[in-house]
Design a protein around this motif. Structure first.
Motif, PDB file in Angstrom:
ATOM      1  N   TRP C 124     -34.557  43.066  41.398  1.00 11.23           N
ATOM      2  CA  TRP C 124     -33.610  43.807  40.556  1.00 11.23           C
ATOM      3  C   TRP C 124     -34.096  45.224  40.344  1.00 11.23           C
ATOM      4  CZ3 TRP C 124     -35.303  38.834  39.746  1.00 11.23           C
ATOM      5  CH2 TRP C 124     -34.337  37.842  39.924  1.00 11.23           C
ATOM      6  N   LYS C 125     -33.140  46.128  40.410  1.00 11.85           N
ATOM      7  CA  LYS C 125     -33.427  47.561  40.331  1.00 11.85           C
ATOM      8  C   LYS C 125     -32.806  48.126  39.055  1.00 11.85           C
ATOM      9  CE  LYS C 125     -31.191  49.798  43.611  1.00 11.85           C
ATOM     10  NZ  LYS C 125     -31.072  50.220  45.018  1.00 11.85           N
ATOM     11  N   LYS C 126     -33.614  48.787  38.254  1.00  5.59           N
ATOM     12  CA  LYS C 126     -33.091  49.477  37.074  1.00  5.59           C
ATOM     13  C   LYS C 126     -33.149  50.971  37.346  1.00  5.59           C
ATOM     14  CE  LYS C 126     -35.449  49.367  33.183  1.00  5.59           C
ATOM     15  NZ  LYS C 126     -36.005  48.768  31.936  1.00  5.59           N
ATOM     16  N   GLU C 133     -30.242  53.942  30.815  1.00 11.42           N
ATOM     17  CA  GLU C 133     -30.703  53.198  31.981  1.00 11.42           C
ATOM     18  C   GLU C 133     -29.750  52.053  32.245  1.00 11.42           C
ATOM     19  OE1 GLU C 133     -34.649  52.293  30.311  1.00 11.42           O
ATOM     20  OE2 GLU C 133     -33.971  50.215  30.116  1.00 11.42           O
ATOM     21  N   TRP C 135     -29.188  48.314  34.839  1.00  9.51           N
ATOM     22  CA  TRP C 135     -29.513  47.387  35.928  1.00  9.51           C
ATOM     23  C   TRP C 135     -28.406  47.505  36.969  1.00  9.51           C
ATOM     24  CZ3 TRP C 135     -34.147  45.340  36.461  1.00  9.51           C
ATOM     25  CH2 TRP C 135     -34.951  45.192  35.330  1.00  9.51           C
ATOM     26  N   VAL C 136     -28.764  47.834  38.198  1.00  9.57           N
ATOM     27  CA  VAL C 136     -27.771  48.131  39.226  1.00  9.57           C
ATOM     28  C   VAL C 136     -26.959  46.893  39.621  1.00  9.57           C
ATOM     29  CG1 VAL C 136     -27.503  48.940  41.600  1.00  9.57           C
ATOM     30  CG2 VAL C 136     -29.170  50.024  40.088  1.00  9.57           C
ATOM     31  N   SER C 137     -25.657  47.081  39.837  1.00  6.71           N
ATOM     32  CA  SER C 137     -24.729  46.042  40.363  1.00  6.71           C
ATOM     33  C   SER C 137     -24.424  44.916  39.391  1.00  6.71           C
ATOM     34  CB  SER C 137     -25.277  45.366  41.629  1.00  6.71           C
ATOM     35  OG  SER C 137     -25.507  46.319  42.604  1.00  6.71           O
ATOM     36  N   VAL C 138     -24.876  45.041  38.169  1.00 11.07           N
ATOM     37  CA  VAL C 138     -24.788  43.917  37.255  1.00 11.07           C
ATOM     38  C   VAL C 138     -23.363  43.705  36.743  1.00 11.07           C
ATOM     39  CG1 VAL C 138     -25.360  43.356  34.869  1.00 11.07           C
ATOM     40  CG2 VAL C 138     -27.172  43.738  36.532  1.00 11.07           C
ATOM     41  N   HIS C 139     -22.708  44.818  36.408  1.00 13.09           N
ATOM     42  CA  HIS C 139     -21.362  44.716  35.842  1.00 13.09           C
ATOM     43  C   HIS C 139     -20.315  45.217  36.839  1.00 13.09           C
ATOM     44  CE1 HIS C 139     -23.806  44.668  32.052  1.00 13.09           C
ATOM     45  NE2 HIS C 139     -23.037  43.612  31.889  1.00 13.09           N
ATOM     46  N   PRO C 140     -19.072  44.746  36.684  1.00  8.78           N
ATOM     47  CA  PRO C 140     -17.993  45.150  37.589  1.00  8.78           C
ATOM     48  C   PRO C 140     -17.752  46.663  37.513  1.00  8.78           C
ATOM     49  CG  PRO C 140     -17.285  43.284  36.229  1.00  8.78           C
ATOM     50  CD  PRO C 140     -18.581  43.765  35.665  1.00  8.78           C
TER      51      PRO C 140
ATOM     52  N   GLY D  45     -20.102  38.548  31.227  1.00  7.86           N
ATOM     53  CA  GLY D  45     -19.661  39.823  31.803  1.00  7.86           C
ATOM     54  C   GLY D  45     -20.318  40.187  33.126  1.00  7.86           C
ATOM     55  N   ASN D  47     -21.457  40.295  37.092  1.00  5.58           N
ATOM     56  CA  ASN D  47     -20.772  40.120  38.376  1.00  5.58           C
ATOM     57  C   ASN D  47     -21.012  38.761  39.009  1.00  5.58           C
ATOM     58  OD1 ASN D  47     -19.216  42.351  38.945  1.00  5.58           O
ATOM     59  ND2 ASN D  47     -20.984  43.587  39.536  1.00  5.58           N
ATOM     60  N   PRO D  75     -26.998  39.386  39.292  1.00  4.35           N
ATOM     61  CA  PRO D  75     -26.743  40.066  40.578  1.00  4.35           C
ATOM     62  C   PRO D  75     -28.001  40.788  41.072  1.00  4.35           C
ATOM     63  CG  PRO D  75     -24.940  40.464  39.063  1.00  4.35           C
ATOM     64  CD  PRO D  75     -26.003  39.761  38.274  1.00  4.35           C
ATOM     65  N   SER D  77     -30.335  43.368  43.375  1.00  4.34           N
ATOM     66  CA  SER D  77     -30.129  44.776  43.763  1.00  4.34           C
ATOM     67  C   SER D  77     -31.381  45.369  44.399  1.00  4.34           C
ATOM     68  CB  SER D  77     -29.701  45.591  42.537  1.00  4.34           C
ATOM     69  OG  SER D  77     -30.602  45.368  41.458  1.00  4.34           O
ATOM     70  N   GLY D  78     -32.020  44.562  45.270  1.00  8.07           N
ATOM     71  CA  GLY D  78     -33.193  45.071  45.980  1.00  8.07           C
ATOM     72  C   GLY D  78     -32.799  46.014  47.109  1.00  8.07           C
TER      73      GLY D  78
END
Lengths: 79, 140, 140, 79
Positions: C124-126, C133, C135-140, D45, D47, D75, D77-78
């Motif tokens: 996971w990428k922040k 800040e 967290w990438v791709s987490v939410h629509p 909430g 994805n 989700p 995200s690497g």
């Protein structure tokens, strides 16, 4: 006209030198190639044989001038 | 347009240097293709290779490739370095690097560059075997 | 099957070392993908990134990717190294290298590996901005 | 049964810790996910939200045992 042709790879070996000077009576790159293939029969066996004029691939009808830098390009195999 | 990052050299190619050339803060991906010298061609053992170029035209054709790659694909930079002279097994003959905001473009650009280089750039490779030598691709 | 060449590390990734891992005398081409940290996401200025992994599972998923790549494509070796922790702009988050007798397989395998990694490997990428800040791709 | 769930990324922030221990009355990964989403509304909430059992992605009908290593996978995200 008097022209000088740069030779590389297998064409250098076929001609036996890295340049070839000759009196050329034609006008075009296509005529020059035909001339060379008549003079050096082994050139006929190559997969391809192109003429470059001033660092660009020439078409058969590209006009050749006395001061042009001319090279014979056998099949390339870099990479 | 920036200066071309392309080079012909008799020295060992330096991967890090080439990648650093194309790197920049906008890019999210870099694809690199490294062409190395194999130890055999159709089961025949290769001792070493010898590369020769029509240098001025080769560089001009390499520059055309990177310009075309920049037109065709959304890349930031491309560098093409090709080695000349005698190469031992395992050494690098060519390194191509392309940087792009998104990885697809980097992959496609690199692939385009090596495929085109093999067709258009006036460089010739002689394979030297234990029992002879041959200019590659010359005869049918 | 040889040992997997995959690694998760908090240290700066070493391109030369990774390429040397996959190199061998049968290979004619190596493709390398380098994922770097961009300075902006949708125009918003990124200060740095922070990567976190479920390490045991991430390594297992990375090993699956290189095994699948070897089944799907005619490659010799594949190495996947992913960095964790804080990364500055321009630094490498991931480097994937694939060696093959012929270049097509190297390109396809590398592309397959990065595409799959982004879907399956639990990392996971922040993104850290000046003003927040995410967290990438987490939410629509 | 008593289970312990590993948390990462955004799920760690939502739950407020990097592990969560709970008494689980169901049997499957799907039931566990439903349980967690009821307990932590913000998980809804995301994805995607997957369960991993012993370092493998679980299906909804994967059976969970007390000694399994269980993780919640938001989700990824690497790269």
């Amino acid at each position: 006209m008097d022209i000088r042709i740069l030779l590389f790879g297998v064409t250098k070996e076929i001609v036996g030198d890295n340049t070839l000077e000759l009196k050329f009576t034609g006008n075009t790159a296509g005529e020059l190639r035909s001339h060379l293939v008549r003079q050096f029969q082994k050139l006929k066996g190559l997969n391809s044989l192109l003429i470059a004029v001033n660092n660009e691939y020439a078409e058969d009808d590209t006009i050749i001038n006395e001061k042009d830098e001319i090279a014979l390009i056998p099949p390339v195999s870099g990479g | 347009m920036e200066a071309d990052m392309n080079e012909l050299t008799n020295e060992k190619l330096q991967l890090d240097k080439i990648v650093d050339q194309v790197r920049n803060d906008q890019c999210g991906g870099i694809d690199v293709f490294i062409g190395t010298v194999r130890n055999a061609t159709e089961e025949r053992e290769v001792r070493y290779l010898d590369f020769e170029a029509y240098e001025s035209m080769a560089l001009s054709e390499m520059n055309k490739i990177s310009e075309q790659a920049k037109e065709k694909f959304e890349i930031n930079n491309m560098a093409i370095h090709h080695r000349l002279g005698r190469l031992e097994i395992g050494e690098e003959a060519v390194i191509i690097a392309a940087s792009a905001p998104h990885r697809d473009a980097a992959f496609l650009a690199c692939r385009f560059a090596i495929d085109t280089l093999k067709k258009t750039v006036p460089i010739w490779k002689k394979e030297v075997f234990v029992d002879g030598e041959v200019w590659v691709s010359v005869h049918p």
